[in-house]
Write an enzyme that holds these catalytic residues in place. Sequence first.
Site, PDB file in Angstrom:
ATOM      1  N   GLU A 389      49.051  -2.672  21.527  1.00 50.62           N
ATOM      2  CA  GLU A 389      48.821  -2.430  20.092  1.00 50.62           C
ATOM      3  C   GLU A 389      48.095  -1.097  19.898  1.00 50.62           C
ATOM      4  OE1 GLU A 389      46.290  -5.040  17.329  1.00 50.62           O
ATOM      5  OE2 GLU A 389      48.351  -5.633  16.829  1.00 50.62           O
ATOM      6  N   HIS A 418      55.456 -16.502  43.623  1.00 55.50           N
ATOM      7  CA  HIS A 418      56.519 -17.527  43.671  1.00 55.50           C
ATOM      8  C   HIS A 418      57.323 -17.508  42.383  1.00 55.50           C
ATOM      9  CE1 HIS A 418      54.554 -19.241  47.263  1.00 55.50           C
ATOM     10  NE2 HIS A 418      53.473 -18.775  46.662  1.00 55.50           N
ATOM     11  N   LYS A 523      54.911  -7.983   8.839  1.00 56.02           N
ATOM     12  CA  LYS A 523      54.329  -8.850   7.799  1.00 56.02           C
ATOM     13  C   LYS A 523      55.137  -8.714   6.512  1.00 56.02           C
ATOM     14  CE  LYS A 523      49.427  -8.742   9.206  1.00 56.02           C
ATOM     15  NZ  LYS A 523      48.084  -8.205   8.835  1.00 56.02           N
TER      16      LYS A 523
HETATM   17  O1  LIG Z   1      41.627 -10.716  12.301  1.00 52.32           O
HETATM   18  P1  LIG Z   1      42.760 -10.595  11.320  1.00 52.32           P
HETATM   19  O2  LIG Z   1      42.486  -9.676  10.197  1.00 52.32           O
HETATM   20  O3  LIG Z   1      43.227 -11.956  10.860  1.00 52.32           O
HETATM   21  O4  LIG Z   1      43.982  -9.915  12.108  1.00 52.32           O
HETATM   22  C1  LIG Z   1      44.559 -10.580  13.192  1.00 52.32           C
HETATM   23  C2  LIG Z   1      45.493  -9.581  13.847  1.00 52.32           C
HETATM   24  O5  LIG Z   1      46.413  -9.165  12.834  1.00 52.32           O
HETATM   25  C3  LIG Z   1      47.277  -8.092  13.154  1.00 52.32           C
HETATM   26  O6  LIG Z   1      48.225  -8.555  14.031  1.00 52.32           O
HETATM   27  C4  LIG Z   1      46.575  -6.900  13.757  1.00 52.32           C
HETATM   28  O7  LIG Z   1      47.550  -5.986  14.231  1.00 52.32           O
HETATM   29  C5  LIG Z   1      45.695  -7.330  14.907  1.00 52.32           C
HETATM   30  O8  LIG Z   1      44.995  -6.202  15.414  1.00 52.32           O
HETATM   31  C6  LIG Z   1      44.722  -8.382  14.426  1.00 52.32           C
HETATM   32  O9  LIG Z   1      43.909  -8.801  15.500  1.00 52.32           O
END
Ligand SMILES: O=P(O)(O)OC[C@H]1O[C@H](O)[C@H](O)[C@@H](O)[C@@H]1O
Length: 610
Positions: A389, A418, A523
């Site tokens: 990431e 294995h 998203k």
């Molecule tokens: O901690 P939050 O705001 O719920 O985000 C949870 C995750 O969401 C996304 O996937 C970001 O790319 C991550 O870096 C983050 O850890």
Amino acid sequence: MTSISLKLYSSSPTLNFHNHSPSLFPFSIRPKLTTDRNLSLSVARDVPAELSPITNDNKTKPQLQKDHIALWHRYVDWLYQHKDLGLYIDVSRVGFTDEFVNHMEPRFEKAFRAMVELEKGAIANPDEGRMVGHYWLRDPNRAPNPFLKTQIQNTLQAICNFANDIISAKIKPPSSPEGRFTQILSVGIGGSALGPQFVAEALAPDNPPLKIRFVDNTDPAGIDHQIAQLGPELASTLVIVISKSGGTPETRNGLLEVQKAFREAGLDFSKQGVAITQENSLLDNTARIEGWIARFPMFDWVGGRTSEMSAVGLLPAALQGIDIREMLIGASLMDEANRSTVLKNNPAALLALCWYWATDGVGSKDMVILPYKDSLLLFSRYLQQLVMESLGKEFDLDGNRVNQGISVYGNKGSTDQHAYIQQLRDGVHNFFATFIEVLRDRPPGHDWELEPGVTCGDYLFGMLQGTRSALYANNRESITVTVEEVTPRSVGALIALYERAVGIYASLVNINAYHQPGVEAGKKAAGEVLALQKRVLAVLNEASCKQPVEPLSLEEVAERCHAPEDIEMIYKIIAHMAANDRAIIAEGSCGSPRSIKVFLGECNIDDLYV
Ligand SMILES: O=P(O)(O)OC[C@H]1O[C@H](O)[C@H](O)[C@@H](O)[C@@H]1O
């Protein structure tokens, strides 16, 4: 006679970039990155390294050293040792040349300077206009102002106090048969789960004061499974909801599902809920308004994938009886080591050097993480987010399309021998390995010989060394990171080591390691699917209100959703709904998706055959 002691600092002389032995590499080979990303190699001399990536394809890299005595000297010359941490790094089985090290000098100097500015509070995440402050979490004196320093210190103290109150049952659930909290249910995803999961697996004692389990997805069956396993102990469960943004859909869904389970069990969630999130986030406001028992802050200058040393990781760890101050000390000692501007004395820089050499600075090979210790099983999953990431970026800081990254996978040795080591040894040469070696097999006094002179741990040691040798014999390069044992201090150091290595490597390849634009794309697309589903439902509801019910073809549904081009997604939505008894599909004789009729509610199937 060369001798080394594993207890001494690196005994080799300080590295001076200029007095190296004649290079193994007569030319500096530099690719010309063309727009279609085909690499064409040209030979250039004395071109400053910072002007273009230095890379070599396998054909042009020098043969790996195979003479054992020469390898021993290379091992000793490059071995990194940290006495206080009991941590060692062996890069001798990575074939970088002196020429390469010299060429990388300007980049490392630039990377070290960038790290100094980052730790001083520079906007090191320019795409989001943010500071990058996870190093301040383990050394608050380095925070750029007294306010942040105080915030960090107060949060750590609040975490310790709260954990003590929970473990001592000073704070207890209102209707628990045990009269105290015995379980933690952590609800979070990505960086709000992977660090806590790794640390729990690595450091939780066999009988922790509270046992942790995770809801880290929006899979209803997975959530049901966790709730079912808790059973009546739901009444003794502390639910920690972790989300930096406070709005991640999967985490929100997990919270709503768990709150439903609490309602159905006749329990008051607010008396067992804790939030870890940014102040005034949706989650923070929910927790405040509903009166949850505690809220802990996340800071915008700590990324999710570097949040293990914040409340995200420290609160769950402390509740399991893990010494979080030792974790912080381990990370702090590693941070200090990584501030060295002498390559051989900077463990994170050594990793970054190997990563650049092995992957040509363009991610041409995968990073296989092989801890030979069961408790470090989740380290590779943790590093997948931290590395991929951070480094997996489309553009560099100058706006050039680079599609950077290093892919990470692995589980543990010797188990993986294995599974896929066969391919690593003999198959496609598209990786370099990182062995994580733990010297201590068992606590003192607990070991025994399962055959004369040999213990179970000797086998594990032998398997690691044997695999390292077998891979190298077939020109597969590897790094070995050794810790004396798995402790809060060594785990804190490992986390800090890789956080810094990622940051330095990102500088070497000129990318922003601290944002994640690609995640937003996924998203957004998920949101569009759910919006289309709502339109499909509306259309089906309307058609189902007619008498007799009006079954619709896919084309008719798509037409009425004003989305004829989304017919395939509409089919998938309907198929998923039908699989969950929320729609009924009748198919024509040919059974093709083209011939189905879909409706809700009751209908005379005979009317449907086409
Ligand atoms: O901690 P939050 O705001 O719920 O985000 C949870 C995750 O969401 C996304 O996937 C970001 O790319 C991550 O870096 C983050 O850890």
